[in-house]
Motif scaffolding. Sequence first.
Motif, mmCIF file in Angstrom:
data_model
loop_
_atom_site.group_PDB
_atom_site.id
_atom_site.type_symbol
_atom_site.label_atom_id
_atom_site.label_comp_id
_atom_site.label_asym_id
_atom_site.label_seq_id
_atom_site.Cartn_x
_atom_site.Cartn_y
_atom_site.Cartn_z
ATOM 1 N N HIS A 64 0.826 -1.339 0.076
ATOM 2 C CA HIS A 64 -0.003 -0.002 0.125
ATOM 3 C C HIS A 64 0.788 1.274 0.236
ATOM 4 C CE1 HIS A 64 -3.431 -2.572 0.659
ATOM 5 N NE2 HIS A 64 -2.956 -3.219 1.532
ATOM 6 N N SER A 65 1.700 1.284 -1.110
ATOM 7 C CA SER A 65 2.751 2.574 -1.239
ATOM 8 C C SER A 65 2.427 2.869 -2.667
ATOM 9 C CB SER A 65 3.949 2.263 -0.636
ATOM 10 O OG SER A 65 4.712 1.481 -1.367
ATOM 11 N N SER A 66 3.314 4.014 -2.754
ATOM 12 C CA SER A 66 3.353 4.398 -4.237
ATOM 13 C C SER A 66 4.711 3.667 -5.042
ATOM 14 C CB SER A 66 3.633 5.955 -4.428
ATOM 15 O OG SER A 66 4.063 6.329 -5.626
ATOM 16 N N PRO A 67 4.414 3.194 -6.180
ATOM 17 C CA PRO A 67 5.655 2.641 -6.943
ATOM 18 C C PRO A 67 6.942 3.681 -6.777
ATOM 19 C CG PRO A 67 3.656 2.635 -8.155
ATOM 20 C CD PRO A 67 3.280 3.339 -7.050
ATOM 21 N N ASP A 68 8.040 3.138 -6.363
ATOM 22 C CA ASP A 68 9.326 3.871 -6.220
ATOM 23 C C ASP A 68 9.642 4.521 -7.595
ATOM 24 O OD1 ASP A 68 11.979 4.618 -5.896
ATOM 25 O OD2 ASP A 68 11.930 4.003 -4.085
ATOM 26 N N VAL A 69 9.643 5.867 -7.895
ATOM 27 C CA VAL A 69 9.962 6.448 -9.086
ATOM 28 C C VAL A 69 11.478 6.297 -9.359
ATOM 29 C CG1 VAL A 69 9.805 8.600 -10.463
ATOM 30 C CG2 VAL A 69 7.838 7.951 -8.929
ATOM 31 N N THR A 70 12.176 6.281 -8.317
ATOM 32 C CA THR A 70 13.599 6.259 -8.652
ATOM 33 C C THR A 70 13.927 4.889 -8.959
ATOM 34 O OG1 THR A 70 14.040 7.916 -6.953
ATOM 35 C CG2 THR A 70 15.890 6.412 -7.583
ATOM 36 N N HIS A 71 13.425 3.892 -8.610
ATOM 37 C CA HIS A 71 13.540 2.357 -8.967
ATOM 38 C C HIS A 71 13.176 2.208 -10.484
ATOM 39 C CE1 HIS A 71 13.619 0.442 -4.773
ATOM 40 N NE2 HIS A 71 14.466 1.076 -5.074
ATOM 41 N N LEU A 72 11.751 2.757 -10.757
ATOM 42 C CA LEU A 72 11.345 2.825 -12.079
ATOM 43 C C LEU A 72 12.623 3.399 -12.952
ATOM 44 C CD1 LEU A 72 7.800 3.746 -11.739
ATOM 45 C CD2 LEU A 72 8.612 1.609 -11.958
ATOM 46 N N ALA A 73 12.989 4.705 -12.671
ATOM 47 C CA ALA A 73 14.135 5.327 -13.485
ATOM 48 C C ALA A 73 15.349 4.465 -13.828
ATOM 49 C CB ALA A 73 14.337 6.694 -13.137
ATOM 50 N N LEU A 74 15.779 3.996 -12.564
ATOM 51 C CA LEU A 74 16.987 2.954 -12.672
ATOM 52 C C LEU A 74 16.926 1.773 -13.390
ATOM 53 C CD1 LEU A 74 18.019 3.148 -9.028
ATOM 54 C CD2 LEU A 74 19.549 3.878 -10.981
ATOM 55 N N PHE A 75 15.627 1.176 -13.430
ATOM 56 C CA PHE A 75 15.194 0.139 -14.385
ATOM 57 C C PHE A 75 15.292 0.186 -15.611
ATOM 58 C CE2 PHE A 75 13.085 -1.908 -10.203
ATOM 59 C CZ PHE A 75 14.135 -2.632 -9.998
ATOM 60 N N ALA A 76 14.907 1.500 -15.792
ATOM 61 C CA ALA A 76 14.674 2.102 -17.549
ATOM 62 C C ALA A 76 16.205 1.920 -17.986
ATOM 63 C CB ALA A 76 14.083 3.214 -17.492
ATOM 64 N N VAL A 77 17.128 2.738 -17.069
ATOM 65 C CA VAL A 77 18.749 2.723 -17.654
ATOM 66 C C VAL A 77 19.389 1.276 -17.575
ATOM 67 C CG1 VAL A 77 21.092 3.561 -16.849
ATOM 68 C CG2 VAL A 77 18.874 5.169 -16.651
ATOM 69 N N GLY A 78 18.913 0.701 -16.612
ATOM 70 C CA GLY A 78 19.392 -0.589 -16.574
ATOM 71 C C GLY A 78 18.996 -1.535 -17.715
ATOM 72 N N ALA A 79 17.793 -1.422 -18.090
ATOM 73 C CA ALA A 79 17.061 -2.126 -19.442
ATOM 74 C C ALA A 79 17.752 -1.741 -20.619
ATOM 75 C CB ALA A 79 15.735 -1.802 -19.403
ATOM 76 N N VAL A 80 18.135 -0.517 -20.817
ATOM 77 C CA VAL A 80 18.698 -0.321 -21.928
ATOM 78 C C VAL A 80 20.231 -0.938 -22.230
ATOM 79 C CG1 VAL A 80 19.728 1.618 -23.203
ATOM 80 C CG2 VAL A 80 17.388 1.926 -22.276
ATOM 81 N N ALA A 81 20.800 -0.678 -20.917
ATOM 82 C CA ALA A 81 22.267 -1.355 -20.779
ATOM 83 C C ALA A 81 22.391 -2.582 -20.979
ATOM 84 C CB ALA A 81 22.904 -0.593 -19.558
ATOM 85 N N MET A 82 21.641 -3.543 -20.346
ATOM 86 C CA MET A 82 21.707 -4.947 -20.185
ATOM 87 C C MET A 82 20.963 -5.584 -21.386
ATOM 88 S SD MET A 82 23.530 -5.413 -18.068
ATOM 89 C CE MET A 82 23.530 -7.120 -18.272
ATOM 90 N N ARG A 83 20.054 -4.877 -22.266
ATOM 91 C CA ARG A 83 19.489 -5.313 -23.635
ATOM 92 C C ARG A 83 20.488 -5.245 -24.603
ATOM 93 N NH1 ARG A 83 17.629 -8.351 -27.366
ATOM 94 N NH2 ARG A 83 16.707 -7.354 -28.971
ATOM 95 N N GLY A 84 21.091 -4.072 -24.277
ATOM 96 C CA GLY A 84 22.247 -3.721 -25.451
ATOM 97 C C GLY A 84 23.442 -4.641 -25.203
ATOM 98 N N ALA A 85 23.889 -5.016 -23.947
ATOM 99 C CA ALA A 85 24.746 -6.066 -23.814
ATOM 100 C C ALA A 85 24.574 -7.498 -24.098
ATOM 101 C CB ALA A 85 25.345 -6.166 -22.123
ATOM 102 N N GLY A 86 23.341 -7.884 -23.882
ATOM 103 C CA GLY A 86 22.573 -9.254 -24.533
ATOM 104 C C GLY A 86 22.711 -9.348 -25.858
ATOM 105 N N SER A 87 22.469 -8.346 -26.539
ATOM 106 C CA SER A 87 22.363 -8.313 -27.970
ATOM 107 C C SER A 87 23.730 -8.648 -28.430
ATOM 108 C CB SER A 87 21.643 -6.912 -28.521
ATOM 109 O OG SER A 87 20.215 -7.107 -28.216
ATOM 110 N N THR A 88 24.481 -7.789 -28.068
ATOM 111 C CA THR A 88 25.965 -7.733 -28.379
ATOM 112 C C THR A 88 26.367 -9.033 -28.240
ATOM 113 O OG1 THR A 88 26.279 -5.066 -27.910
ATOM 114 C CG2 THR A 88 28.166 -6.685 -28.318
#
Length: 315
Positions: A64-88
């Motif tokens: 019963h809390s708000s989704p952590d916006v900082t976490h959402l932003a960090l996951f976005a950065v991590g997704a771009v980086a790790m998708r790129g690493a995985g594709s490479t």
Amino acid sequence: MSEGAGRPAPPRRIADDLPDAALRRWPAAVRPYAQLARWDRPIGWQLLLAPCWWGTALVADAVHSSPDVTHLALFAVGAVAMRGAGSTGNDIVDRDIDRAVERTRGRPLASRRVSTRQAAAFLVAQSLVGLAVLLCFDRYTVALGIAALLPVAVYPFMKRITNWPQFVLGLAFAWGALVGWSATAGSLAWPALALYAGAILWTMGYDTIYALQDIADDVGAGIGSTAIRFGRHVRGGVAALYALALVLIAAAMAGVGVGAWAWAGFACFAAHLGWQVARIRRDDTARALTLFRSNRDAGLVLFAGLAIQAWASMG
């Protein structure tokens, strides 16, 4: 004889191999690396991000809390980086196979526009960005994130030995559901595991649709996919995967006692998956790519329902 008779037909182009206008805006020296990381094709990191955001929103509903916006932003950065690493990494392993597949023969390694050593260095650089993001979380989540490297490392080899490589891809792409939950809770609970299992099946479904583009080339190259395994029953196969995904995701939501907003988002998500199944045509590669890409919107709809529910419950 008509003009042009006897000339060889131009090579057939598959939609996902067509050059992206955005790519041409990058400096020439950067373009091969942008292609290695798939920066010109954001759908990959968007699909990787969706389970992360689902887990973050679902655990917010649970406590019963708000989704952590900082976490959402960090996951976005991590997704771009790790998708790129995985594709490479995938392109390094598959560089010889890619030369035999029409859709992938123009990739930087397959076309020898970058060397294997250059690609490996780029892989390390992207992985370090992902590690920096992961280290922003607690120790449990860091350990959980590191464990995801196993399915990521194994996936590129699975298509050589099985018609079910999409299962291993699902293990890797859905891992964010676990990390998204643990980043807030500091541990895992059974709804997180159910959400993870549902995300695995969702990934298998949409990647089966994606693999419809490559059936002829994959058979010729001796590599497997669920699109090949299901054959003429591919629509039924995807329908079964999506149906099981919905059952498991619904169980996760019921396990935390979500409300009407979350269920409305789930209903829209389910309707979107049904729409995809109804439109599958085994021999229509352009449609397959469109349906595959539409899963970004499906993932966002489910996240929106979970997030709105969390915010509404705080009032």
